[in-house]
Design a protein around this motif. Structure first.
Motif, short mmCIF file in Angstrom:
data_model
loop_
_atom_site.label_atom_id
_atom_site.label_comp_id
_atom_site.label_asym_id
_atom_site.label_seq_id
_atom_site.Cartn_x
_atom_site.Cartn_y
_atom_site.Cartn_z
N TYR A 98 0.86 -1.19 0.00
CA TYR A 98 0.00 0.00 0.00
C TYR A 98 0.89 1.23 0.00
N GLU B 75 -1.99 7.48 0.89
CA GLU B 75 -3.08 8.20 0.25
C GLU B 75 -2.58 9.51 -0.36
N PHE C 202 -10.36 -1.67 6.29
CA PHE C 202 -10.28 -1.36 4.86
C PHE C 202 -11.58 -0.72 4.36
N ALA D 144 -11.66 2.85 5.58
CA ALA D 144 -10.77 3.67 4.76
C ALA D 144 -11.44 4.07 3.46
N GLU E 88 -5.53 1.72 6.52
CA GLU E 88 -4.97 0.77 5.56
C GLU E 88 -3.73 0.07 6.12
N ARG F 283 -3.26 -3.96 7.18
CA ARG F 283 -2.26 -4.82 6.53
C ARG F 283 -1.24 -5.36 7.52
#
Length: 514
Positions: free
Chosen positions: A5, A8, A102, A105, A142, A146
């Motif tokens: 990831y 953002e 998730f 998000a 996120e 993860r």
């Protein structure tokens, strides 16, 4: 296999479409001002007679919203609900818990400008600062989701012949999350979901200055599928209720972000073992800083000037990472100071709703404290720009630089949490490092130089949790620069880093003879 990831992306408000989007979000929010938000305990909405009123710091008579205020009886109810819910939530598959993060998000990503608008209005954040915070909240959701997928099976350990050994992580229990006003979405959201995704249940006490943003976040977590009772929203607690929860024998950990004084009180109070308590409580604390941008004689002066000014005055200096001290080699001191003053004078101050660079400080108490420090600074150095404040409409203070300050002066040592920058001169590299490390804090720092030997020495000797070379000392990115500091800056918990979630769990080793 855990997918990678990247953080953002930030919104470019020079693009007309994006500019119109946040303006539309602000108009929508302005039409909804004054909404009331109840407590949320076990999914139940509870109205109380006593309320906390959230005001716009840029327009001190404008009410953003109101929230119900928790009392001791309801705090205990929230604790019992969280204890009961923990018995089922701890057994959820970690992947299922991560999926909720998730989803949350994705919801915030779709509603990014709406959350930006709340941060502008309730937190007094300029557009860019608000957008960066919303992006950071998405990143926490996120990243921690993860990270939980990486940790869900524990860590590998060795097994001998005729035995099978495992090493896994299990949740702690009920956590108290106490979040600050300055990152009312990112820090509040990040500390909350770190506790949740690891299988704990949470009592969330957000800052009384920014409780509406937290209420909107709780709504998002419910929409994402979080079961009732996992996250309990209990704003407005009086200090004695906060003490009651921190000292509660069933509290397993406290996650706190705020001042040194409050953090030390929580640390001490949580350490006392109460009747009926059968564990030592964990405290995860981030308690502020007095951060330094250090510039040696070889540095790129224009880069140094930008690093100093933007580190000092982003979000009106209301960041624990703000560079409130500039320590500059005497050979280039005058030039750097002159250019910093010139750049500072270009910064616009005003209502953040209109896209100014710098908005207000958060409230009257903070305004008065900062103005008092400016008066102290005038007696300790030379005021070269700023120094004025106006609280007639909102709590606005001009970005202020005080030059020629002694390294032991109060404004060089005490956390001000406002747009006040102290300038100090150093003789040589030894002196630069001595001043850099002369406070009780150790959160962030920046060192600017073209001298590789000096950069290497700074790596070794500049004693801060987050050190930046040839850039400013703010704007850590989740997963890139894990954040947390040394000394009185807290427990060095490193939010947004690979070790953060483990602090919310305990390791269990199981060996089976075959």
């Amino acid at each position: 296999m855990v997918t990678a990831y990247r953080h953002e992306p930030f919104t470019d408000f020079t693009i007309e479409e994006n500019k119109q989007a946040i303006q539309e979000a602000l108009r929508n929010l302005n039409s909804q001002l004054g909404e009331h938000f109840p407590l949320v305990i076990g999914g139940e909405r509870i109205q109380t007679e006593e309320q906390v009123i959230s005001y716009n710091p840029a327009n001190k008579t404008e009410v953003i919203g109101t929230v119900s205020k928790v009392n001791k009886e309801l705090a205990e109810k929230a604790m019992q609900v969280a204890l009961e819910t923990f018995e089922t939530w701890k057994n959820w598959d970690p992947e299922s818990r991560a999926r909720i993060l998730f989803k949350a998000a994705a919801i915030i990503r779709r509603r990014k400008q709406e959350f930006n608008a709340y941060l502008v209005k309730e937190g007094g954040k300029p557009w860019k600062e608000a957008d960066g915070e919303t992006a950071e909240c998405i990143d926490f959701l996120e990243y921690y989701g993860r990270q939980m997928l990486r940790l869900k099976n524990g860590s590998k350990v060795n097994s001998r012949a005729n035995e099978f050994n495992t090493f896994t992580y299990i949740p702690l229990g009920v956590g108290i999350v106490i979040s600050p006003f300055n990152f009312s979405l990112a820090i509040m959201g990040g500390t909350t979901v770190a506790a949740i995704v690891t299988g704990n249940t949470v009592l969330l006490k957000p800052s009384d200055r920014t409780p509406v943003v937290a209420a909107k976040f709780v709504e998002v977590m419910e929409e994402a599928g979080l079961p009732a009772g996992v996250l309990n929203y209990i704003p407005g607690a009086e200090p004695e209720i906060g003490d009651y929860l921190v000292g509660h024998p069933k509290t397993r950990f406290v996650s706190f972000t705020g001042s040194r004084a409050v953090g030390c009180h929580i640390y001490e109070h949580a350490a006392k073992v109460q009747p009926g308590q059968k564990w030592l409580k964990r405290v995860i604390a981030e308690m502020g800083g007095k951060d330094t941008v250090v510039v040696d004689e070889s540095a790129d002066i224009d880069l140094a000037v930008e690093s100093i000014v933007y580190s000092a005055f982003g979000y009106a200096g209301q960041k624990c990472s703000a560079g409130s001290r500039a320590v500059v080699h005497e050979k280039i001191y005058d030039e750097v100071l002159e250019k910093c003053v010139a750049l500072t004078k270009t910064l616009t101050v005003g209502t953040p709703e209109e896209g100014q660079y710098m908005g207000p400080v958060i409230d009257k108490g903070q305004f008065d404290k900062i103005m008092n420090y400016i008066e102290i600074g005038k007696g300790e150095g030379r005021l070269v720009t700023g120094g004025e404040g106006d609280d007639s409409i909102g709590y606005f203070i001009q970005p202020t630089i005080i030059a020629d300050v002694d390294e032991k002066a109060r404004i060089m040592q005490e956390e001000i949490f406002g747009p006040v920058l102290a300038f100090c001169k150093a003789k040589d590299m030894d002196h630069l490092m001595e001043i850099a490390n002369n406070t009780e804090y150790g959160l962030t720092g920046a060192f600017l130089s073209k001298n590789q030997a000096h950069l290497e020495r700074a790596r070794r000797e500049f004693h801060v949790g987050n050190l930046y070379l040839n850039r400013g000392c703010t704007a850590a990115i989740v997963g890139y620069q894990p954040f947390g500091g040394f000394n009185m800056s807290g427990t060095d918990s490193k939010a947004g880093g690979p070790d953060y979630l483990i602090q919310h769990m305990q390791a269990k080793s199981i060996g089976e003879q075959l």
